[in-house]
Design a protein around this motif. Structure first.
Motif, PDB file in Angstrom:
ATOM      1  N   ARG A  21     -31.389 -25.617  12.863  1.00 31.85           N
ATOM      2  CA  ARG A  21     -31.732 -24.682  13.942  1.00 31.85           C
ATOM      3  C   ARG A  21     -31.025 -25.057  15.240  1.00 31.85           C
ATOM      4  N   ALA A  22     -31.000 -26.338  15.561  1.00 35.02           N
ATOM      5  CA  ALA A  22     -30.339 -26.784  16.788  1.00 35.02           C
ATOM      6  C   ALA A  22     -28.858 -26.426  16.763  1.00 35.02           C
ATOM      7  N   PHE A  23     -28.236 -26.532  15.604  1.00 32.85           N
ATOM      8  CA  PHE A  23     -26.808 -26.249  15.494  1.00 32.85           C
ATOM      9  C   PHE A  23     -26.521 -24.750  15.421  1.00 32.85           C
ATOM     10  N   TYR A  24     -27.080 -24.076  14.428  1.00 35.43           N
ATOM     11  CA  TYR A  24     -26.726 -22.667  14.202  1.00 35.43           C
ATOM     12  C   TYR A  24     -27.263 -21.755  15.306  1.00 35.43           C
ATOM     13  N   ALA A  25     -28.462 -21.997  15.787  1.00 35.15           N
ATOM     14  CA  ALA A  25     -28.998 -21.171  16.876  1.00 35.15           C
ATOM     15  C   ALA A  25     -28.570 -21.736  18.229  1.00 35.15           C
ATOM     16  N   GLY A  26     -28.773 -23.037  18.422  1.00 32.07           N
ATOM     17  CA  GLY A  26     -28.503 -23.636  19.724  1.00 32.07           C
ATOM     18  C   GLY A  26     -27.035 -23.724  20.090  1.00 32.07           C
ATOM     19  N   VAL A  27     -26.206 -24.231  19.189  1.00 30.25           N
ATOM     20  CA  VAL A  27     -24.785 -24.434  19.495  1.00 30.25           C
ATOM     21  C   VAL A  27     -23.970 -23.175  19.206  1.00 30.25           C
ATOM     22  N   LEU A  28     -24.163 -22.583  18.015  1.00 33.00           N
ATOM     23  CA  LEU A  28     -23.360 -21.403  17.655  1.00 33.00           C
ATOM     24  C   LEU A  28     -23.924 -20.098  18.219  1.00 33.00           C
ATOM     25  N   GLY A  29     -25.165 -20.097  18.675  1.00 27.80           N
ATOM     26  CA  GLY A  29     -25.739 -18.889  19.277  1.00 27.80           C
ATOM     27  C   GLY A  29     -26.180 -17.837  18.278  1.00 27.80           C
ATOM     28  N   MET A  30     -26.352 -18.230  17.018  1.00 26.99           N
ATOM     29  CA  MET A  30     -26.840 -17.286  16.021  1.00 26.99           C
ATOM     30  C   MET A  30     -28.355 -17.110  16.212  1.00 26.99           C
ATOM     31  N   GLY A  71     -15.478 -18.821   6.033  1.00 21.95           N
ATOM     32  CA  GLY A  71     -14.510 -18.573   7.102  1.00 21.95           C
ATOM     33  C   GLY A  71     -15.144 -17.587   8.067  1.00 21.95           C
ATOM     34  N   LEU A  72     -15.408 -18.031   9.276  1.00 25.67           N
ATOM     35  CA  LEU A  72     -16.118 -17.211  10.263  1.00 25.67           C
ATOM     36  C   LEU A  72     -15.153 -16.734  11.335  1.00 25.67           C
ATOM     37  N   ARG A  73     -14.960 -15.424  11.422  1.00 33.44           N
ATOM     38  CA  ARG A  73     -14.075 -14.844  12.431  1.00 33.44           C
ATOM     39  C   ARG A  73     -14.790 -14.859  13.775  1.00 33.44           C
ATOM     40  N   VAL A  74     -14.074 -15.292  14.806  1.00 27.98           N
ATOM     41  CA  VAL A  74     -14.669 -15.447  16.131  1.00 27.98           C
ATOM     42  C   VAL A  74     -13.768 -14.844  17.209  1.00 27.98           C
ATOM     43  N   THR A  75     -14.313 -14.720  18.381  1.00 32.13           N
ATOM     44  CA  THR A  75     -13.539 -14.434  19.591  1.00 32.13           C
ATOM     45  C   THR A  75     -13.740 -15.624  20.523  1.00 32.13           C
ATOM     46  N   GLY A  76     -12.737 -15.933  21.325  1.00 28.15           N
ATOM     47  CA  GLY A  76     -12.839 -17.073  22.241  1.00 28.15           C
ATOM     48  C   GLY A  76     -12.826 -18.401  21.501  1.00 28.15           C
ATOM     49  N   ILE A  77     -11.861 -18.572  20.620  1.00 27.14           N
ATOM     50  CA  ILE A  77     -11.840 -19.751  19.753  1.00 27.14           C
ATOM     51  C   ILE A  77     -11.726 -21.067  20.531  1.00 27.14           C
ATOM     52  N   ASP A  78     -10.987 -21.076  21.639  1.00 30.52           N
ATOM     53  CA  ASP A  78     -10.861 -22.313  22.415  1.00 30.52           C
ATOM     54  C   ASP A  78     -12.196 -22.713  23.027  1.00 30.52           C
ATOM     55  N   SER A  79     -12.931 -21.740  23.546  1.00 26.96           N
ATOM     56  CA  SER A  79     -14.256 -22.025  24.114  1.00 26.96           C
ATOM     57  C   SER A  79     -15.206 -22.525  23.045  1.00 26.96           C
ATOM     58  N   LEU A  80     -15.146 -21.924  21.865  1.00 28.27           N
ATOM     59  CA  LEU A  80     -16.007 -22.362  20.779  1.00 28.27           C
ATOM     60  C   LEU A  80     -15.669 -23.788  20.362  1.00 28.27           C
ATOM     61  N   ALA A  85     -17.176 -29.425  20.141  1.00 26.34           N
ATOM     62  CA  ALA A  85     -16.792 -30.812  20.435  1.00 26.34           C
ATOM     63  C   ALA A  85     -17.773 -31.456  21.417  1.00 26.34           C
ATOM     64  N   ALA A  86     -18.229 -30.688  22.408  1.00 29.36           N
ATOM     65  CA  ALA A  86     -19.192 -31.211  23.382  1.00 29.36           C
ATOM     66  C   ALA A  86     -20.520 -31.582  22.728  1.00 29.36           C
ATOM     67  N   HIS A  87     -20.812 -30.969  21.592  1.00 33.25           N
ATOM     68  CA  HIS A  87     -22.036 -31.283  20.855  1.00 33.25           C
ATOM     69  C   HIS A  87     -21.786 -32.266  19.705  1.00 33.25           C
ATOM     70  N   GLY A  88     -20.624 -32.883  19.696  1.00 32.79           N
ATOM     71  CA  GLY A  88     -20.328 -33.924  18.727  1.00 32.79           C
ATOM     72  C   GLY A  88     -19.820 -33.457  17.377  1.00 32.79           C
TER      73      GLY A  88
END
Length: 119
Positions: A21-30, A71-80, A85-88
């Protein structure tokens, strides 16, 4: 006859739901979505972002796949990449797919994830 991917299922070890939950909701925003009551007793958790659903199911003798990945298509790949990386989370860029920028990372239980953005 196949018209879409309904969801992607990844496995996870028992007791890992809060880290997921911390990763998928918290970090990825799902958004976490409720599991049907008949399946909730099995543990795990489900997430959604737009039409994409990831289901994390509990597997007693869990071992993350070394090669298989969504394979997850995204926008703003550098920000992601910077956010992960900031979350380890590990970031491994790969320029092997023409017309795309992409990198590999991993979730807290070792599932391999690919994020890609068309140029």
């Amino acid at each position: 006859m196949i018209t879409a991917v309904d969801h992607i299922q990844l496995a996870a070890p028992p007791g890992s739901e809060e880290r997921l939950r911390a990763f998928y909701a918290g970090v990825l925003g799902m958004t976490e979505i409720p599991k049907p009551p008949a399946l909730a007793a099995r543990g795990g958790c489900w997430f959604q972002a737009g039409p994409v659903q990831l289901h994390l199911g509990i597997e007693d003798d869990f071992r993350p796949a070394r090669k298989a990945h969504p394979g997850l298509r995204v926008t703003g790949i550098d920000s992601l990449a910077a956010r992960l990386a900031a979350h380890g989370a590990p970031i491994t860029w790969d320029d092997g797919l023409p017309g795309h920028r992409r990198f590999y990372s991993g979730d807290p239980v070792g599932n391999r994830l690919k994020f890609l953005e068309p140029l």
